[in-house]
Scaffold this motif. Sequence first.
Motif, PDB file in Angstrom:
ATOM      1  N   GLY A 347     -34.671   3.732   5.722  1.00 39.95           N
ATOM      2  CA  GLY A 347     -33.915   4.968   5.572  1.00 39.95           C
ATOM      3  C   GLY A 347     -34.707   6.071   6.246  1.00 39.95           C
ATOM      4  N   MET A 348     -34.027   7.011   6.918  1.00 37.02           N
ATOM      5  CA  MET A 348     -34.737   8.063   7.641  1.00 37.02           C
ATOM      6  C   MET A 348     -33.987   9.387   7.528  1.00 37.02           C
ATOM      7  N   PRO A 372     -29.100   4.860   2.922  1.00 40.69           N
ATOM      8  CA  PRO A 372     -29.223   6.314   2.845  1.00 40.69           C
ATOM      9  C   PRO A 372     -30.484   6.709   2.074  1.00 40.69           C
ATOM     10  N   VAL A 373     -30.988   7.902   2.375  1.00 42.85           N
ATOM     11  CA  VAL A 373     -32.113   8.463   1.629  1.00 42.85           C
ATOM     12  C   VAL A 373     -31.517   9.432   0.621  1.00 42.85           C
ATOM     13  N   ASP A 374     -31.389   8.986  -0.616  1.00 43.77           N
ATOM     14  CA  ASP A 374     -30.606   9.715  -1.616  1.00 43.77           C
ATOM     15  C   ASP A 374     -31.197  11.061  -2.003  1.00 43.77           C
ATOM     16  N   PHE A 375     -32.504  11.220  -1.858  1.00 45.34           N
ATOM     17  CA  PHE A 375     -33.143  12.429  -2.367  1.00 45.34           C
ATOM     18  C   PHE A 375     -33.419  13.454  -1.268  1.00 45.34           C
ATOM     19  N   SER A 376     -32.708  13.364  -0.153  1.00 48.24           N
ATOM     20  CA  SER A 376     -32.877  14.335   0.925  1.00 48.24           C
ATOM     21  C   SER A 376     -31.525  14.732   1.485  1.00 48.24           C
ATOM     22  N   ASP A 377     -31.330  16.042   1.624  1.00 45.77           N
ATOM     23  CA  ASP A 377     -30.102  16.544   2.239  1.00 45.77           C
ATOM     24  C   ASP A 377     -30.038  16.202   3.725  1.00 45.77           C
ATOM     25  N   SER A 401     -27.816   0.531  -0.628  1.00 45.27           N
ATOM     26  CA  SER A 401     -29.041   0.850  -1.357  1.00 45.27           C
ATOM     27  C   SER A 401     -30.105  -0.204  -1.110  1.00 45.27           C
ATOM     28  N   VAL A 402     -31.330   0.121  -1.463  1.00 45.11           N
ATOM     29  CA  VAL A 402     -32.431  -0.844  -1.374  1.00 45.11           C
ATOM     30  C   VAL A 402     -32.152  -2.037  -2.275  1.00 45.11           C
ATOM     31  N   ALA A 403     -31.672  -1.779  -3.485  1.00 38.84           N
ATOM     32  CA  ALA A 403     -31.375  -2.867  -4.420  1.00 38.84           C
ATOM     33  C   ALA A 403     -30.346  -3.827  -3.837  1.00 38.84           C
TER      34      ALA A 403
END
Length: 443
Positions: A347-348, A372-377, A401-403
Amino acid sequence: MNTLSAEREIEHLMTLHPKGFDLSLDRVSRLLDKLGNPQDHMPPAIHIAGTNGKGSCAAFTRAILEAQGLLVHTHTSPHLVNWHERYRIAADGGSRLVDDATLAEAIARVAKANDGQQITVFEILSAVGFLLFSEHPADVVVMEVGLGGRFDATNVIARPAASVIMPVSMDHEAYLGDRVELIAAEKAGIIKQGCPVVIGSQPHEAALEVLADTAARLGCPTHIYGQDFFAFAEHGRMVYQDQDGLMDISLPRMTGRHQLANASAAIAAVKAAGFDPRENAIDRAMTTASWPGRMQKLPHGKLMELAPAGAEIWVDGGHNPGAGIVISEALAELEQKDPRPLFMIAGMINTKDQSGYFHAFNGLVKHVYTVPVDFSDASVGNDELAVRASAAGLSAEPVSSVANALMLLRDNWQETDVPPRILIGGSLYLVGAVLAENGTPPT
């Protein structure tokens, strides 16, 4: 760790002040003046800048100093899971992450002193570090730069015991410039008149010239990797050499050949700063230093349980082409020792050179799952990231997701297959989320 009070203070600050960076020393200098200029009342500081490797160098530096029996404060950024990771407070037997009550109280005091004036959250948090480090006894401070150097909020240290510049390459071009020599000039801003300078391994000759010329112009005693000191592996040991001679010490426990260069810069920095490290202390530090989220083998945890049986999972938050190269080299070394099929979960964010990062893994990675990188806008969409990975020559597909990526791998794995090696990376935000979800945050 209970982190609620400090997090509440920081979340409140984020509602008051703009996100991101606004490179200047005016605001933080004004705030520090109101606080009594705590940066002038800290122990001697080793100040570390660079594009890649500065966190690892800080970890080695702290480990060497603590192995000497010294009390060490450490500032690093960004954090992976909890804000408290940015501040290690000196203690007998080794420094500890700042406790929640102490951090919350310091943030509240700094915010009160700022009195609502325009400032960035990073500047407030840098002032918090200076306040904490001036009020708790220690022998030395290890201070990692946030972004750049010249106008970074940490660059109010008038006379560092040593300034260290780790490898400089392309990153943060919007803030630091679009050529490596311009970025090097910004990093060189932490070099101060007459103060010792250590220049780590530089992949670009143009960057090295800028750094060496700046140090020479300012009359600094200068120690350059490959000229004045260097390290190499031999017979399962690390050999460090400088003008004082050779040291035969343990290999760093941190994975990757690049860690020899990072460790050697730390040794040179401690020596340049005048702390005269003993060889047995350096040897012990090589075996104990660690840096979460950089070629870190994931321990047992919730995410590990979703992977194919016997799989290895490695996480690394490196996110630019230079980091991609050293990560791929480290993985290639692992492949030589223990051959396994290699998969990537990536994710980037949109400020990074995604294609340049992925290109480093061409021919090494069997397949990439983009998330997706969930914790970044600023997250790049997983569909778009898969296109970038494919353009770099990798087989890639987007997943949610990673999971889910781990479960896809597990469901398609045969018991008779060699267990895979999996790299999760491309973003520190992603790695932090993975460590949190796995239940193994940094301590």
